[in-house]
Motif scaffolding. Sequence first.
Motif, PDB file in Angstrom:
ATOM      1  N   THR A 429      38.295   9.228 -35.353  1.00 51.70           N
ATOM      2  CA  THR A 429      38.235   9.292 -33.888  1.00 51.70           C
ATOM      3  C   THR A 429      39.067  10.452 -33.366  1.00 51.70           C
ATOM      4  O   THR A 429      38.651  11.168 -32.440  1.00 51.70           O
ATOM      5  N   GLU A 430      40.232  10.661 -33.920  1.00 52.56           N
ATOM      6  CA  GLU A 430      41.082  11.757 -33.459  1.00 52.56           C
ATOM      7  C   GLU A 430      40.428  13.113 -33.727  1.00 52.56           C
ATOM      8  O   GLU A 430      40.565  14.040 -32.924  1.00 52.56           O
ATOM      9  N   ARG A 431      39.726  13.238 -34.859  1.00 58.29           N
ATOM     10  CA  ARG A 431      39.015  14.496 -35.123  1.00 58.29           C
ATOM     11  C   ARG A 431      37.914  14.720 -34.093  1.00 58.29           C
ATOM     12  O   ARG A 431      37.656  15.861 -33.681  1.00 58.29           O
ATOM     13  N   ALA A 432      37.241  13.638 -33.685  1.00 58.32           N
ATOM     14  CA  ALA A 432      36.173  13.764 -32.694  1.00 58.32           C
ATOM     15  C   ALA A 432      36.713  14.184 -31.335  1.00 58.32           C
ATOM     16  O   ALA A 432      35.948  14.679 -30.495  1.00 58.32           O
ATOM     17  N   GLU A 433      38.001  14.010 -31.092  1.00 54.66           N
ATOM     18  CA  GLU A 433      38.611  14.379 -29.811  1.00 54.66           C
ATOM     19  C   GLU A 433      39.074  15.824 -29.769  1.00 54.66           C
ATOM     20  O   GLU A 433      39.512  16.299 -28.720  1.00 54.66           O
ATOM     21  N   ARG A 434      38.990  16.521 -30.886  1.00 58.37           N
ATOM     22  CA  ARG A 434      39.517  17.887 -30.902  1.00 58.37           C
ATOM     23  C   ARG A 434      38.817  18.774 -29.890  1.00 58.37           C
ATOM     24  O   ARG A 434      39.444  19.615 -29.224  1.00 58.37           O
ATOM     25  N   GLY A 435      37.490  18.633 -29.777  1.00 58.50           N
ATOM     26  CA  GLY A 435      36.763  19.459 -28.825  1.00 58.50           C
ATOM     27  C   GLY A 435      37.235  19.235 -27.405  1.00 58.50           C
ATOM     28  O   GLY A 435      37.404  20.185 -26.622  1.00 58.50           O
ATOM     29  N   VAL A 436      37.476  17.974 -27.033  1.00 64.63           N
ATOM     30  CA  VAL A 436      37.962  17.655 -25.691  1.00 64.63           C
ATOM     31  C   VAL A 436      39.350  18.254 -25.472  1.00 64.63           C
ATOM     32  O   VAL A 436      39.639  18.826 -24.410  1.00 64.63           O
ATOM     33  N   VAL A 437      40.215  18.144 -26.458  1.00 66.08           N
ATOM     34  CA  VAL A 437      41.586  18.654 -26.318  1.00 66.08           C
ATOM     35  C   VAL A 437      41.588  20.172 -26.196  1.00 66.08           C
ATOM     36  O   VAL A 437      42.283  20.747 -25.345  1.00 66.08           O
ATOM     37  N   VAL A 438      40.790  20.856 -27.028  1.00 69.80           N
ATOM     38  CA  VAL A 438      40.725  22.320 -26.937  1.00 69.80           C
ATOM     39  C   VAL A 438      40.116  22.738 -25.598  1.00 69.80           C
ATOM     40  O   VAL A 438      40.565  23.701 -24.960  1.00 69.80           O
ATOM     41  N   GLY A 439      39.087  22.012 -25.147  1.00 63.72           N
ATOM     42  CA  GLY A 439      38.503  22.316 -23.843  1.00 63.72           C
ATOM     43  C   GLY A 439      39.502  22.139 -22.722  1.00 63.72           C
ATOM     44  O   GLY A 439      39.572  22.951 -21.791  1.00 63.72           O
ATOM     45  N   ARG A 440      40.292  21.068 -22.787  1.00 59.65           N
ATOM     46  CA  ARG A 440      41.322  20.830 -21.769  1.00 59.65           C
ATOM     47  C   ARG A 440      42.327  21.976 -21.716  1.00 59.65           C
ATOM     48  O   ARG A 440      42.770  22.396 -20.639  1.00 59.65           O
ATOM     49  N   LYS A 441      42.684  22.510 -22.864  1.00 56.37           N
ATOM     50  CA  LYS A 441      43.649  23.605 -22.894  1.00 56.37           C
ATOM     51  C   LYS A 441      43.059  24.897 -22.330  1.00 56.37           C
ATOM     52  O   LYS A 441      43.792  25.768 -21.857  1.00 56.37           O
ATOM     53  N   ASN A 442      41.723  25.032 -22.399  1.00 56.40           N
ATOM     54  CA  ASN A 442      41.088  26.263 -21.926  1.00 56.40           C
ATOM     55  C   ASN A 442      40.719  26.217 -20.458  1.00 56.40           C
ATOM     56  O   ASN A 442      40.917  27.195 -19.736  1.00 56.40           O
ATOM     57  N   HIS A 443      40.144  25.103 -19.990  1.00 53.91           N
ATOM     58  CA  HIS A 443      39.781  25.070 -18.571  1.00 53.91           C
ATOM     59  C   HIS A 443      40.506  23.976 -17.805  1.00 53.91           C
ATOM     60  O   HIS A 443      40.102  23.591 -16.712  1.00 53.91           O
ATOM     61  N   TYR A 444      41.565  23.435 -18.392  1.00 56.59           N
ATOM     62  CA  TYR A 444      42.567  22.636 -17.675  1.00 56.59           C
ATOM     63  C   TYR A 444      42.017  21.368 -17.026  1.00 56.59           C
ATOM     64  O   TYR A 444      42.664  20.798 -16.153  1.00 56.59           O
ATOM     65  N   GLY A 445      40.853  20.902 -17.438  1.00 57.55           N
ATOM     66  CA  GLY A 445      40.335  19.664 -16.887  1.00 57.55           C
ATOM     67  C   GLY A 445      39.141  19.899 -15.986  1.00 57.55           C
ATOM     68  O   GLY A 445      38.369  20.840 -16.175  1.00 57.55           O
ATOM     69  N   SER A 446      38.977  19.041 -14.974  1.00 59.23           N
ATOM     70  CA  SER A 446      37.837  19.120 -14.053  1.00 59.23           C
ATOM     71  C   SER A 446      38.344  19.256 -12.622  1.00 59.23           C
ATOM     72  O   SER A 446      39.452  18.851 -12.289  1.00 59.23           O
ATOM     73  N   ARG A 447      37.477  19.814 -11.761  1.00 57.36           N
ATOM     74  CA  ARG A 447      37.853  20.012 -10.360  1.00 57.36           C
ATOM     75  C   ARG A 447      37.405  18.850  -9.473  1.00 57.36           C
ATOM     76  O   ARG A 447      37.820  18.769  -8.315  1.00 57.36           O
ATOM     77  N   SER A 448      36.514  18.016  -9.972  1.00 60.28           N
ATOM     78  CA  SER A 448      35.985  16.926  -9.152  1.00 60.28           C
ATOM     79  C   SER A 448      35.606  15.766 -10.060  1.00 60.28           C
ATOM     80  O   SER A 448      35.516  15.910 -11.291  1.00 60.28           O
ATOM     81  N   LYS A 449      35.361  14.607  -9.434  1.00 60.09           N
ATOM     82  CA  LYS A 449      34.924  13.454 -10.207  1.00 60.09           C
ATOM     83  C   LYS A 449      33.585  13.729 -10.877  1.00 60.09           C
ATOM     84  O   LYS A 449      33.369  13.331 -12.020  1.00 60.09           O
ATOM     85  N   ARG A 450      32.690  14.439 -10.166  1.00 61.53           N
ATOM     86  CA  ARG A 450      31.407  14.790 -10.778  1.00 61.53           C
ATOM     87  C   ARG A 450      31.625  15.687 -11.995  1.00 61.53           C
ATOM     88  O   ARG A 450      30.916  15.594 -12.992  1.00 61.53           O
ATOM     89  N   GLY A 451      32.641  16.543 -11.929  1.00 57.48           N
ATOM     90  CA  GLY A 451      32.949  17.389 -13.080  1.00 57.48           C
ATOM     91  C   GLY A 451      33.342  16.578 -14.302  1.00 57.48           C
ATOM     92  O   GLY A 451      32.993  16.927 -15.433  1.00 57.48           O
ATOM     93  N   THR A 452      34.064  15.460 -14.086  1.00 53.76           N
ATOM     94  CA  THR A 452      34.425  14.614 -15.230  1.00 53.76           C
ATOM     95  C   THR A 452      33.195  13.955 -15.829  1.00 53.76           C
ATOM     96  O   THR A 452      33.092  13.800 -17.048  1.00 53.76           O
ATOM     97  N   GLU A 453      32.232  13.592 -14.990  1.00 54.02           N
ATOM     98  CA  GLU A 453      31.008  12.958 -15.492  1.00 54.02           C
ATOM     99  C   GLU A 453      30.175  13.949 -16.301  1.00 54.02           C
ATOM    100  O   GLU A 453      29.644  13.601 -17.362  1.00 54.02           O
ATOM    101  N   VAL A 454      30.066  15.166 -15.785  1.00 52.74           N
ATOM    102  CA  VAL A 454      29.307  16.198 -16.504  1.00 52.74           C
ATOM    103  C   VAL A 454      29.976  16.521 -17.836  1.00 52.74           C
ATOM    104  O   VAL A 454      29.316  16.653 -18.872  1.00 52.74           O
ATOM    105  N   ALA A 455      31.304  16.635 -17.814  1.00 57.76           N
ATOM    106  CA  ALA A 455      32.034  16.922 -19.059  1.00 57.76           C
ATOM    107  C   ALA A 455      31.813  15.822 -20.090  1.00 57.76           C
ATOM    108  O   ALA A 455      31.617  16.097 -21.283  1.00 57.76           O
TER     109      ALA A 455
END
Length: 499
Positions: A429-455
């Motif tokens: 499970t932790e390996r499957a989260e690597r993409g999310v963690v690297v993405g968070r470091k690059n674009h710092y999260g989402s700007r809106s609730k809809r952005g979290t759903e799309v992500a």
Amino acid sequence: MRFETENDPEVLRQAALLLERENQKLAKKIIELTAELLALKGGDPEQLKLRIAELEQQIAQKNRLLFGEKSERRDGDEQDATPEPPAPPKPPQKGHGPKAQPSLPIVEVVHELDEADRVCNSCGSALEVWEGQFEESEVVDVVPRRFELKKHKRQKYRCRCGGCVETAPAPVKLFEGARYSVDFAVEVATEKYCEHSPLERQVRKMRREGLLVESQTLWDQIERLARLLAPGYEALVRHVLSQPVIGVDETRWPLLGKNEPSRWHAWSIVAPDAVAYRILEGRSTEEAKQVLRGYEGVAMCDGYAVYKSLAKGENAGIELAHCWAHVRREFIKAEKSYPEETRAVLGLIRGLYAVEAQCEAGASGDDKRRELRANASKPIVDRIRDFAETTAVVPGSSLDDAIQYMAGLWSGLTRFLKDPRIPLDNNHTERAERGVVVGRKNHYGSRSKRGTEVAAVFYSYVESAKLCGIDPKVYLRTAVMAALRGERIALPHEVAGGR
């Protein structure tokens, strides 16, 4: 050619072949001239034959030294020599050589001399093409990405009677009047959620490549894709929750634009062949319920208290299995202060992993895994329990914290002994989260609730495709085209299983 500076193996091989042919010509000429000389001197014919044979043997020996294998084996060694053990393999070459590229297309580029250079340096005559003779080498090159403005012209047809006019069908678009193609939208989504490139960074890169576009336009493309892919995302969630054993974890995912610290988290549920994400405002029991949706089965997790509370009351169908990798980390924290004690328990945990390594992964190894866990893993677990019960510790110390952490999760830590489907840890499970963690470091999260759903939609598709060994971009395009045709979206594990 300067042999002392040339390092291309193919060039040196061709040069060696040419030298060998020239050497053979010269050797033949020497033998002919020697025969003529001896004949002119009136030598004995038998002596002449012996002299020529001796000369041929010397030339052959020189050729073997120059071009033959470097071996001391002689003809007849097999019959009269005692067998020797085979020579040890040569040590691997240091550094890295050319890497095979079986997937790359091969493009042949022929280089020719200019007309002015096709002159012999010796006699001044014109040089002729030597058919089939080349000096070959390989280089890996890059083809720059290029954007095109395609003008689609749909041909119209009419009947002379004036009663019918037909028009060629239009290409598939994301929506009526869309200015950007499906492939363009898939490219943007892949860059953001697989290669972790923020939209603003993509805008700057596209501008350098000749395309003028705004980040809002790029967002419109991926938001539209997410709408099309939503039914498949829900099917992916249902597939994961239908598995008897899953992994569960959560990691921070900021929601930008607020003054207070963001408490949003990306929750992941993972099966061997799929992963699904939900990004929610918090990591409490309520969010866990939204993620697991009344799941009944074994959930592999860490020691977070929410999972314990979730397994009670209305969610009693969940059984918790806990992660030995987290236990190991706790003892590693205490290793500096308690090296002897931690060395013992860390060695025992390492023994559990050694037992697991003897089994084939997946359902095919369940029978052997069940047997080994009963006969080999259980005694190790008993020794770990004895260590925890008999080791004297200072209350509140790092070693005490590690033992208390392990004791508090003991029932979940030992559940794997009874069920061969339960893994030893939650690393999958932790390996499957690597993409999310690297993405968070690059674009710092989402700007809106809809952005979290799309992500959540795109990370679920991309990471599931990776688990199944499928190119995420190819899979996303296939899924989107199926959605545009009104067909059911095949999930990544279904695509992989049908190959």
